[in-house]
Scaffold this motif. Structure first.
Motif, PDB file in Angstrom:
ATOM      1  N   ALA A 293       0.815   4.052  -2.929  1.00  0.00           N
ATOM      2  CA  ALA A 293       0.584   5.474  -2.618  1.00  0.00           C
ATOM      3  C   ALA A 293       1.707   6.320  -3.217  1.00  0.00           C
ATOM      4  CB  ALA A 293       0.503   5.678  -1.116  1.00  0.00           C
TER       5      ALA A 293
ATOM      6  N   ARG B 209       0.835  -1.214   0.000  1.00  0.00           N
ATOM      7  CA  ARG B 209       0.000   0.000   0.000  1.00  0.00           C
ATOM      8  C   ARG B 209       0.862   1.254   0.000  1.00  0.00           C
ATOM      9  NH1 ARG B 209      -4.315   0.105   4.551  1.00  0.00           N
ATOM     10  NH2 ARG B 209      -4.887   2.026   3.501  1.00  0.00           N
TER      11      ARG B 209
ATOM     12  N   GLY C  97       1.716   9.311  -6.288  1.00  0.00           N
ATOM     13  CA  GLY C  97       2.170  10.689  -6.124  1.00  0.00           C
ATOM     14  C   GLY C  97       2.208  11.185  -4.684  1.00  0.00           C
TER      15      GLY C  97
ATOM     16  N   MET D 116       4.817   9.123   1.347  1.00  0.00           N
ATOM     17  CA  MET D 116       4.882   7.656   1.368  1.00  0.00           C
ATOM     18  C   MET D 116       5.910   7.165   0.336  1.00  0.00           C
ATOM     19  SD  MET D 116       2.360   6.981   3.494  1.00  0.00           S
ATOM     20  CE  MET D 116       1.677   5.361   3.271  1.00  0.00           C
TER      21      MET D 116
END
Lengths: 319, 262
Positions: A236, A232, A240, A244
């Motif tokens: 992310a 995940r 963009g 993250m």
């Protein structure tokens, strides 16, 4: 054959360098570059992956007491001397040394900042590989030694850890003053992970000098939760989200060699096969899983795991 | 959401004065402030009072280009001004706008193609803005077909379902929302959707509240872009929160701050 569905991602992960050569004010013979991916791991048809994942080996400043013999025996008598231990790891062919300053733990030796920096300097002179330096895991103690560690390694462009929600202010200030990057650790929670990165950057720390430790679970001990969080995080980043987009580190060794699968001997579990192979298999398989999830630095303990994991990375890095 | 900042428009007094006195600092400051506040592009409109729209558009774009290379939306109804504007703004800018009338599309779409611009197209024709979603969608479908004929990729086409002020055309808000939702079914890849947001609150007493409520509703139905005032912090906060609730960003306690750090 090209796959039918190709994603076009707007983002990419930050590229980070660990280590500095003589010309750059450090003393390392080589640097390690991480990240910079514009697609999920090894999907070369979709984007670019400029840097392979790096493999680090742990060096402790105390002799490990709970390691199984199959692991200890690989190191012989160097486990009592961090400098020699680091040199040995370099011979084993890892990319980075991960110096773990266990002796600072108040429940172990409670080493002082002076003792710790002496060890750090010894290891720096013994190896020319870039350094990851992590504390003992006690927040309070780590906060009290991190500034002198950072100052004593100024110019070497190390990766310092681990900063948590509790101690990130001290760690960030230390990393800023010594010019190092920082590991930000959160307990398997994607929301807290993003929040800690924001808190660190709010202090004026550059977002491209953070490495995320989203927590590491051993194979059979929470690995799949970590896999999901890493996946995940990567998605992310590719969409963009700059908070993250940092490279990811996982400490595989420490989660591997404490499992019963890597410790139980053959008389106890004859159906599990040879203990000697079992531990390496466990560590290698876990590492491979993390690399597939999107991890950028794998920290392992067994020299055969280094060899196997690097071999695997090499094969997958062929476009 | 893709945001086009609306502030550089001659209908605002500070801008028309800046144009008249050639005070480039005011324009450049507006450009920078909107981009800092989160605009991805800037609308440029010389306003109704301009005596020489061609010269004024040229001046505006030239002074904006001194401070930013971000995309511009060339906002004019005059063909010559549009061509001048697009040529100066460069590739990736927006033609703002064409309606759904064939003769307009045939004049403007070739310009967009020539200058590699994106196209904002209003779902209106000779008889104005239709009251219901069905008629708006019919115009949208015609626009999509015309864009394809002119070799413009549908991803670079922004359908504006034209929101009218709520105090004069209350039925239209629902029709616009329905149009935004169904625009995605016209073709694959679908056209983008856009709104000239502040029109909805023209003449109302609490404009910011009407604006941000409608923006959030439109986002829930899939709106891709809007021309709005990025300096309205509460409007931007509502947009960021709506996108968060739609799962477009990962939650963290400082999610507003995180969005702005992007």
């Amino acid at each position: 054959m090209e796959p039918a569905i190709i994603e076009k991602w707007p983002g990419r992960t930050y590229e980070l360098t660990i280590g500095a050569t003589k010309e750059e004010g450090g003393s390392r013979s080589k640097k390690v570059k991480l990240g910079g991916m514009s697609t999920l791991p090894f999907l070369f048809f979709e984007g670019t992956i400029p840097n392979p994942p790096a493999v680090a080996m742990e060096v402790w400043d105390v002799e490990p007491t709970d390691w199984p013999d199959v692991l200890k025996n690989e190191y012989g008598d160097v486990l009592t001397d961090p400098a020699k231990w680091a040199k040995k790891c370099e011979e084993f062919g890892c990319d980075l040394i991960c110096l773990r300053l266990k002796s600072a733990d108040p429940d172990l030796k409670n080493s002082s900042a002076d003792e710790i920096t002496k060890t750090v300097k010894n290891v720096l002179s013994a190896t020319s590989l870039p350094l990851i330096i992590v504390g003992c895991g006690n927040n309070e103690k780590d906060s009290s030694i991190i500034m002198s560690i950072s100052e004593s390694t100024k110019g070497e462009n190390c990766l310092l850890g681990v900063a948590t929600k509790e101690n990130y202010k001290t760690f960030t200030a230390a990393a800023l003053s010594g010019g190092h990057s920082i590991i930000a650790e959160t307990p398997l929670d994607i929301n807290l992970e993003k929040q800690l990165n924001i808190l660190i950057t709010d202090m004026g720390f550059s977002s491209d000098r953070i490495v995320i430790h989203p927590s590491t679970g051993g194979l059979g001990y929470g690995f799949e939760y970590c896999y999901t969080i890493i996946e995940r995080t990567r998605l992310a980043a590719l969409s963009g989200d700059k908070m993250m987009s940092q490279p990811i580190i996982n400490f595989i060794g420490q989660e591997t060699w404490k499992t019963k699968e890597c410790k139980a001997d053959e008389t106890e579990k004859p159906e599990w096969g040879a203990l000697k192979e079992r531990g390496v298999l466990w560590e290698t398989t876990t590492s491979v899983g993390y690399i597939q999830a999107g991890s950028d630095i794998i920290v392992v303990n067994h020299p055969s795991s280094v060899k196997e994991v690097r071999n695997y990375i090499q094969k997958l890095m062929i476009k | 959401m893709f945001i086009i900042g609306e502030k550089i428009n001659g209908m605002f007094k500070n801008v028309s004065e800046a144009i008249a006195t050639k005070n480039k600092l005011i324009i450049q400051e507006l450009a920078k402030k909107q981009l800092e506040a989160g605009a991805d592009a800037l609308d440029v409109n010389v306003g109704p009072a301009s005596a020489d729209p061609l010269k004024d558009m040229e001046w505006l774009i030239t002074v904006i280009r001194e401070v930013t290379g971000m995309p511009l939306a060339v906002d004019t109804t005059k063909l010559a001004v549009m061509e001048k504007g697009l040529s100066l703004a460069g590739p990736g800018s927006f033609l703002n706008s064409t309606s759904g009338q064939k003769e307009k599309l045939d004049l403007l779409l070739p310009l967009a193609k020539k200058y590699n611009s994106k196209v904002i197209a209003l779902t209106m024709n000779k008889s104005g803005v239709p009251a219901n979603a069905e008629a708006r969608l019919e115009i949208a479908a015609n626009i999509v077909a015309a864009a394809m004929e002119h070799g413009i990729e549908t991803e670079n086409l922004y359908i504006d379902a034209v929101i009218l002020p709520v105090n004069v055309a209350q039925d239209h808000a629902r029709a616009v929302l329905e149009t935004i939702k169904q625009c995605k079914l016209i073709c694959d890849p679908p056209p983008k959707t856009i709104l000239g947001l502040s029109n909805v609150s023209q003449g109302t007493l609490n404009r910011p509240l009407v604006d941000k409520t409608f923006l959030v509703m439109a986002l829930a139905l899939g709106l891709d872009a809007a021309i709005l005032n990025p300096l309205d912090k509460e409007l931007m906060d509502s947009m960021i929160t709506a996108e968060l609730l739609l799962g477009k960003n990962i939650y963290c306690d400082s999610y507003l701050d995180a969005y702005r750090k992007k």
